[in-house]
Design an enzyme around this catalytic site. Structure first.
Site, PDB file in Angstrom:
ATOM      1  NE  ARG A  19      -3.361   0.048   2.872  1.00 33.52           N
ATOM      2  CZ  ARG A  19      -3.778   0.243   4.124  1.00 33.52           C
ATOM      3  NH1 ARG A  19      -3.673  -0.735   5.019  1.00 33.52           N
ATOM      4  NH2 ARG A  19      -4.289   1.408   4.484  1.00 33.52           N
ATOM      5  N   GLY A  81       1.175 -15.367   7.583  1.00 35.94           N
ATOM      6  CA  GLY A  81       0.547 -14.775   8.747  1.00 35.94           C
ATOM      7  C   GLY A  81       1.522 -14.510   9.880  1.00 35.94           C
ATOM      8  CB  THR A  82       1.180 -12.311  12.826  1.00 38.25           C
ATOM      9  OG1 THR A  82      -0.102 -12.823  13.233  1.00 38.25           O
ATOM     10  CG2 THR A  82       0.984 -11.023  12.048  1.00 38.25           C
TER      11      THR A  82
END
Length: 455
Positions: A19, A81-82
């Site tokens: 982003r 993922g974390t």
């Protein structure tokens, strides 16, 4: 901080940061003149961790290059993922029997005192398996929720996308920052699945696994929501900069600095202003600036890598570059630039001057339009100006050159040889006068122009 157990910091910095739309890694974008991850590293280093492990992925060479040997970098590939990210530290932490604090590389403002609060709770008598840092933002948005009992032990962790209406009504949000006992952390991670809306392995699910086992998990709540702000877009980066600047301005005002228009003054992470410094509007402090008491920084000035002594005056419209030193009571005025130069006590350069690679003695006066010609296209050279010397306006001092104490350089001089103490040096071409030449020139040119128009 309690020294009963060592701790390791695990920082997650593998995200792509798409982003931001940048070739620069997300955690290397600057806030207040310092990369995001360096803000976080500074807080971590205050607590002297036994180990610092950074989980890297996309564009990892940039992060590794920034951190050097201050951290162990472990690759997460692919990025699932974390929870999966923290699991990559298992091999690096093999045999480590302390505690682990898990931090987000794009959340730079966490204070060392808050990390210490998490560790203190982890080491409490009820020995929680996991501690979660919670916060209550004005707008909970889509943060994951921390569902707690009254004693702030945790009942359940739930991501917003997976939460029901009652759970979404809870205001205690998950910051993503956690602490756990190393001896149970990786066992919990191995039992986390990806049966969720994103198909990822969520780090907060270690709490749910531990609670299901009957283990205690606890929440610590920060009353400073700005500490846990994450940065994932240019808009969030700008908001974080604005937030940091506002806090720094408040700190400066509380410490006795006068800011005439606080919202127009911009600081760097290491700006050091003493009490009784006055800063006028539209001043920028880039990294490496220290200003002593009694000094006034006037409007539209830019300072970087400079040390300004007591009772000095800078600007307006002055630029101090790295290596600029102003000693007590010295002054630079409008459109003066200094670089690797020292202005002695009480010396003045009031306007339209460049002092580069120079030493100016106490009480010297540098006239308007003076420059030190310090560069020949290949090397830089020094200019030395003695105490109480007077440099006339529009002079060029061609380095290497030395002007003695009490010497005078006449206006308009180009000085390429040393000037002895007390000497007057005048270096000007002889004035040539040609009576009537200008009138004849104008007549000729007017006739030529009129002829061209007829043609």
């Amino acid at each position: 901080m309690s020294k009963s157990r060592d701790f390791a910091a695990v920082i997650l910095a593998a995200g792509k940061g798409t982003r931001l739309k940048s070739g620069l890694h997300k955690v290397l974008h600057n806030i207040a003149g310092r990369p995001i991850i360096e803000h976080l590293m500074a807080s971590v280093e205050e607590l002297s961790p036994a180990r610092t492990i950074v989980i890297v992925g996309d564009e990892r060479e940039q992060v590794i290059g920034q951190l050097g040997e201050r951290a162990e970098c472990v690759v997460q590939e692919p990025q699932l993922g974390t929870g999966h990210a923290v699991a990559q530290a298992k091999e690096a932490l093999a045999g480590f029997d302390g505690d682990v604090v898990m931090l987000l590389g794009d959340a730079p403002f966490i204070k060392s005192s808050t990390m210490n609060d998490m560790l203190t709770r982890l080491r409490a008598a009820d020995a929680p398996a996991v501690v979660v840092l919670g916060f209550e933002p004005d707008d909970a948005l889509q943060y994951g929720r921390v569902i707690t009992h009254r004693d702030m032990t945790i009942e359940k962790m739930v991501e917003f996308k997976d939460a029901n209406e009652a759970e979404r009504a809870c205001r205690l949000c998950n910051s993503g920052l956690m602490a756990a006992r190393a001896e149970v952390l990786f066992d919990l991670l191995e039992r986390v699945d990806n049966d969720n809306a994103q198909g990822e392995y969520y780090l907060p699910d270690i709490v749910n696994v531990a609670v299901k086992d009957g283990r205690t998990c606890a929440a610590v709540v920060t009353d400073r929501p700005h500490e846990v702000v994450g940065i994932n877009s240019r808009k969030e980066l700008a908001a974080a900069e604005r937030q940091w600047q506002d806090l720094k301005r408040e700190e400066a005002l509380e410490n006795g600095v006068t800011l005439k228009a606080p919202e127009t003054v911009f600081f760097s992470y290491d700006t050091d202003l003493a009490p009784d410094v006055t800063v006028e509007p539209n001043v920028v402090f880039a990294p490496g600036v220290k200003v002593e008491s009694g000094t006034r920084i006037r409007a539209f000035s830019h300072l970087e890598g400079a040390h300004v002594g007591e009772d000095c005056e800078v600007g307006p419209y002055a630029r101090l570059r790295p290596g600029a030193v102003m000693e007590k009571g010295s002054k630079v005025g409008n459109f003066v630039e200094m670089k690797k130069a020292t202005l002695g006590e009480g010396a003045k350069a009031n306007h339209l001057t460049y002092l580069g690679d120079a030493t100016v003695g106490a009480g010297a006066n540098i006239g308007a339009g003076t420059i030190t010609c310090n560069y020949d296209g290949y090397f830089k050279y020094q200019t030395k100006i003695g105490e109480r010397a007077f440099i006339g306006s529009n002079s060029s001092l061609i380095a290497p050159v030395e002007i003695g104490a009490d010497a005078i350089v006449a206006a308009g001089s180009a000085v390429s040889r040393d000037v002895a103490a007390g000497e007057l040096r005048m270096v000007r071409a002889e004035q040539l006068v040609k009576p009537g030449w200008a009138d004849r020139f104008h007549d000729t040119m007017k006739k030529k122009k009129a002829s061209e128009k007829k043609g």
